[in-house]
Scaffold this motif. Structure first.
Motif, mmCIF file in Angstrom:
data_model
loop_
_atom_site.group_PDB
_atom_site.id
_atom_site.type_symbol
_atom_site.label_atom_id
_atom_site.label_comp_id
_atom_site.label_asym_id
_atom_site.label_seq_id
_atom_site.Cartn_x
_atom_site.Cartn_y
_atom_site.Cartn_z
ATOM 1 N N GLY A 10 0.816 -1.207 0.000
ATOM 2 C CA GLY A 10 0.000 0.000 0.000
ATOM 3 C C GLY A 10 0.842 1.246 0.000
ATOM 4 O O GLY A 10 2.009 1.237 -0.402
ATOM 5 N N GLY A 11 0.269 2.337 0.489
ATOM 6 C CA GLY A 11 0.946 3.617 0.528
ATOM 7 C C GLY A 11 1.978 3.678 1.638
ATOM 8 O O GLY A 11 2.171 2.722 2.399
ATOM 9 N N PRO A 12 2.651 4.817 1.778
ATOM 10 C CA PRO A 12 3.700 4.952 2.796
ATOM 11 C C PRO A 12 3.222 4.643 4.212
ATOM 12 O O PRO A 12 4.018 4.237 5.056
ATOM 13 C CB PRO A 12 4.126 6.413 2.653
ATOM 14 C CG PRO A 12 3.828 6.761 1.229
ATOM 15 C CD PRO A 12 2.578 6.009 0.900
ATOM 16 N N ALA A 13 1.943 4.808 4.474
ATOM 17 C CA ALA A 13 1.422 4.582 5.827
ATOM 18 C C ALA A 13 1.554 3.135 6.283
ATOM 19 O O ALA A 13 1.478 2.861 7.493
ATOM 20 C CB ALA A 13 -0.035 5.018 5.911
ATOM 21 N N VAL A 14 1.760 2.192 5.356
ATOM 22 C CA VAL A 14 1.897 0.795 5.784
ATOM 23 C C VAL A 14 3.250 0.535 6.438
ATOM 24 O O VAL A 14 3.444 -0.502 7.093
ATOM 25 C CB VAL A 14 1.679 -0.194 4.615
ATOM 26 C CG1 VAL A 14 0.315 0.027 3.981
ATOM 27 C CG2 VAL A 14 2.791 -0.104 3.571
ATOM 28 N N LEU A 15 4.212 1.448 6.282
ATOM 29 C CA LEU A 15 5.506 1.301 6.930
ATOM 30 C C LEU A 15 5.358 1.588 8.423
ATOM 31 O O LEU A 15 4.780 2.605 8.805
ATOM 32 C CB LEU A 15 6.528 2.265 6.328
ATOM 33 C CG LEU A 15 6.871 2.078 4.845
ATOM 34 C CD1 LEU A 15 7.761 3.219 4.369
ATOM 35 C CD2 LEU A 15 7.549 0.741 4.602
ATOM 36 N N HIS A 16 5.881 0.716 9.262
ATOM 37 C CA HIS A 16 5.797 0.936 10.696
ATOM 38 C C HIS A 16 7.061 0.452 11.384
ATOM 39 O O HIS A 16 7.804 -0.377 10.851
ATOM 40 C CB HIS A 16 4.576 0.220 11.291
ATOM 41 C CG HIS A 16 4.676 -1.268 11.252
ATOM 42 N ND1 HIS A 16 4.336 -2.010 10.141
ATOM 43 C CD2 HIS A 16 5.093 -2.165 12.181
ATOM 44 C CE1 HIS A 16 4.530 -3.296 10.391
ATOM 45 N NE2 HIS A 16 4.991 -3.415 11.619
ATOM 46 N N VAL A 17 7.324 1.000 12.558
ATOM 47 C CA VAL A 17 8.481 0.590 13.347
ATOM 48 C C VAL A 17 8.126 -0.671 14.119
ATOM 49 O O VAL A 17 7.096 -0.732 14.795
ATOM 50 C CB VAL A 17 8.912 1.701 14.318
ATOM 51 C CG1 VAL A 17 10.121 1.246 15.139
ATOM 52 C CG2 VAL A 17 9.237 2.984 13.565
ATOM 53 N N ALA A 18 8.999 -1.673 14.001
ATOM 54 C CA ALA A 18 8.789 -2.942 14.704
ATOM 55 C C ALA A 18 9.985 -3.234 15.602
ATOM 56 O O ALA A 18 11.116 -2.844 15.299
ATOM 57 C CB ALA A 18 8.596 -4.075 13.702
ATOM 58 N N GLN A 19 9.719 -3.909 16.701
ATOM 59 C CA GLN A 19 10.776 -4.409 17.572
ATOM 60 C C GLN A 19 11.028 -5.862 17.178
ATOM 61 O O GLN A 19 10.138 -6.708 17.296
ATOM 62 C CB GLN A 19 10.353 -4.322 19.039
ATOM 63 C CG GLN A 19 11.439 -4.682 20.028
ATOM 64 C CD GLN A 19 12.477 -3.586 20.186
ATOM 65 O OE1 GLN A 19 12.154 -2.408 20.021
ATOM 66 N NE2 GLN A 19 13.705 -3.944 20.495
ATOM 67 N N VAL A 20 12.223 -6.158 16.669
ATOM 68 C CA VAL A 20 12.508 -7.480 16.108
ATOM 69 C C VAL A 20 13.840 -7.994 16.665
ATOM 70 O O VAL A 20 14.667 -7.210 17.152
ATOM 71 C CB VAL A 20 12.557 -7.440 14.569
ATOM 72 C CG1 VAL A 20 11.227 -6.990 13.992
ATOM 73 C CG2 VAL A 20 13.671 -6.507 14.088
ATOM 74 N N PRO A 21 14.073 -9.303 16.599
ATOM 75 C CA PRO A 21 15.352 -9.827 17.068
ATOM 76 C C PRO A 21 16.520 -9.330 16.210
ATOM 77 O O PRO A 21 16.371 -9.089 15.009
ATOM 78 C CB PRO A 21 15.177 -11.350 16.923
ATOM 79 C CG PRO A 21 13.708 -11.576 16.863
ATOM 80 C CD PRO A 21 13.136 -10.362 16.209
ATOM 81 N N VAL A 22 17.678 -9.201 16.825
ATOM 82 C CA VAL A 22 18.883 -8.827 16.089
ATOM 83 C C VAL A 22 19.293 -10.001 15.204
ATOM 84 O O VAL A 22 19.455 -11.128 15.699
ATOM 85 C CB VAL A 22 20.032 -8.469 17.049
ATOM 86 C CG1 VAL A 22 21.321 -8.213 16.276
ATOM 87 C CG2 VAL A 22 19.662 -7.247 17.876
ATOM 88 N N LEU A 45 8.671 0.630 -4.803
ATOM 89 C CA LEU A 45 7.968 -0.395 -5.574
ATOM 90 C C LEU A 45 7.692 -1.642 -4.747
ATOM 91 O O LEU A 45 6.648 -2.288 -4.898
ATOM 92 C CB LEU A 45 8.777 -0.759 -6.821
ATOM 93 C CG LEU A 45 8.955 0.342 -7.860
ATOM 94 C CD1 LEU A 45 9.841 -0.150 -9.002
ATOM 95 C CD2 LEU A 45 7.611 0.802 -8.397
ATOM 96 N N ALA A 46 8.634 -2.001 -3.875
ATOM 97 C CA ALA A 46 8.418 -3.149 -2.992
ATOM 98 C C ALA A 46 7.216 -2.913 -2.096
ATOM 99 O O ALA A 46 6.338 -3.775 -1.949
ATOM 100 C CB ALA A 46 9.669 -3.408 -2.163
ATOM 101 N N ARG A 47 7.160 -1.734 -1.484
ATOM 102 C CA ARG A 47 6.068 -1.416 -0.567
ATOM 103 C C ARG A 47 4.716 -1.313 -1.281
ATOM 104 O O ARG A 47 3.688 -1.786 -0.797
ATOM 105 C CB ARG A 47 6.380 -0.081 0.114
ATOM 106 C CG ARG A 47 5.409 0.338 1.189
ATOM 107 C CD ARG A 47 5.276 1.850 1.232
ATOM 108 N NE ARG A 47 4.513 2.355 0.111
ATOM 109 C CZ ARG A 47 4.899 3.358 -0.674
ATOM 110 N NH1 ARG A 47 6.057 3.951 -0.506
ATOM 111 N NH2 ARG A 47 4.109 3.759 -1.672
ATOM 112 N N ALA A 48 4.723 -0.712 -2.464
ATOM 113 C CA ALA A 48 3.463 -0.449 -3.163
ATOM 114 C C ALA A 48 2.969 -1.637 -3.966
ATOM 115 O O ALA A 48 1.761 -1.926 -3.988
ATOM 116 C CB ALA A 48 3.632 0.765 -4.079
ATOM 117 N N ASP A 49 3.897 -2.353 -4.622
ATOM 118 C CA ASP A 49 3.500 -3.359 -5.603
ATOM 119 C C ASP A 49 4.077 -4.751 -5.349
ATOM 120 O O ASP A 49 3.822 -5.668 -6.121
ATOM 121 C CB ASP A 49 3.930 -2.924 -7.013
ATOM 122 C CG ASP A 49 3.374 -1.557 -7.394
ATOM 123 O OD1 ASP A 49 2.205 -1.287 -7.058
ATOM 124 O OD2 ASP A 49 4.108 -0.769 -8.012
ATOM 125 N N GLY A 50 4.897 -4.915 -4.320
ATOM 126 C CA GLY A 50 5.472 -6.225 -4.051
ATOM 127 C C GLY A 50 6.689 -6.561 -4.876
ATOM 128 O O GLY A 50 7.045 -7.743 -4.996
#
Length: 326
Positions: A10-22, A45-50
């Motif tokens: 989707g649009g830029p709003a689908v990007l979010h900060v995640a807490q993930v393992p190193v 393009l990855a975010r919008a269209d895969g």
């Protein structure tokens, strides 16, 4: 650690900060404490269209600079603490990223970590376009689409260093022309009427080499801008049009040639060729012969803002995410 992910397209709003393992490096891999991450249109393009996304959730980011955190089994010539630039398959928008050792490059002396984040994609791509595929010769003329972008600003400079007699650029907006003119261009054209501008500037002859990351109608117009025996190198499809098709009717009458280039495909298929290309092209930056313009940087948690600017064609030069900084 903190990283940027998306769980849906989707649009830029689908990007979010995640807490993930190193992440830990596997065999033949290196982990890097990230100082800066480059923002590329491929990430948009990855975010919008895969584009090049094998599964969700996905962590974007193709290039980083920083210090080696750890090396995996079988890695030679790299050590923890070493300052590097790295090309990754994904995952660069994070505090720690993992990359194949074959695409991790020790920094030449005098290159800052901020500048280094622009090196993995921009310089080898411009070098490959101008020399390996474009085979530019001294005295020839060049046309570069997206001339104010990251690759475009460097391609103009490399063409000038290679002895081009004239270097012309194309930008999408008038306000971008001034930025392109700082980086080796003799004249910059705005918008879709560039074919007529090229003919005027070259006395009707056309250019010997054209570089096009846009595709679609822009690709066709670039082809029409070529002189007899000219070459066109395509290195993207930023316009989102259907893949171009070209054949004998368009090429044979004027003896034209069309080639292609992808830094990501080269990294995957022939990393040693990429290393040779990077070693040669990084030298231009180390010697101060090429300027790598960083025009904006954002903290990691504002990656969405960087994507909005890039997707809106409102940027010039290179955008970075600042993670740990210098």
């Amino acid at each position: 650690m903190h990283a940027i992910e998306f769980q849906e397209f989707g649009g830029p709003a689908v990007l979010h900060v995640a807490q993930v393992p190193v992440p830990e490096p596997g065999r033949g891999e290196v982990s890097v404490d990230v100082a800066y991450a480059g923002v590329n249109f491929a990430d948009v393009l990855a975010r919008a269209d895969g584009y090049r996304v094998p599964a969700l959730p996905f962590r974007p980011g193709l290039e980083v600079s920083g210090r080696i955190r750890a090396v995996g089994p079988g890695v030679e010539g790299l050590r923890p603490g070493q300052e590097v630039a790295a090309l990754t398959s994904h995952g660069g928008y994070a505090e720690v990223a993992v990359a194949p050792a074959a695409t991790v490059f020790a920094l030449p002396e005098g290159i800052s970590l901020r500048t280094a984040a622009t090196l993995p994609t921009v310089l080898p791509t411009a070098q490959g376009l101008v020399h390996q595929v474009g085979r530019l010769r001294a005295g020839e003329t060049v046309l570069v689409q997206s001339a104010a972008g990251g690759v475009g600003t460097v391609a103009g400079q490399l063409a000038r260093l290679a002895g081009a007699s004239a270097v012309y650029g194309v930008v999408s907006r008038p306000e971008k022309a001034g930025e392109a003119l700082k980086h080796g261009y003799d004249e910059v054209f705005v918008g879709d009427g560039f074919t007529e501008d090229v003919r005027r500037a070259t006395g009707g002859r056309g250019v010997d080499l054209a570089l096009d990351p846009v595709g679609g109608d822009t690709f066709r117009r670039s082809l029409d801008s070529l002189a007899r025996f000219g070459r066109l190198v395509a290195f993207g499809n930023a316009g989102g049009a259907a893949p171009w098709q070209i054949g004998q009717p368009e090429l044979n009458p004027r003896g034209l040639s069309v080639g292609g280039f992808s830094i990501l495909a080269l990294a995957q298929d022939d990393p040693e060729a990429l290393r040779a290309l990077a070693a040669e092209s990084f030298g231009f930056a180390a010697r101060g012969e090429v300027e790598l313009p960083v025009t904006a940087e954002f903290p990691l948690d504002r990656a969405a803002e960087a994507h909005r600017l890039l997707a809106g064609r409102a940027t010039t030069g290179k955008l970075l995410l600042r993670v740990a900084g210098e």
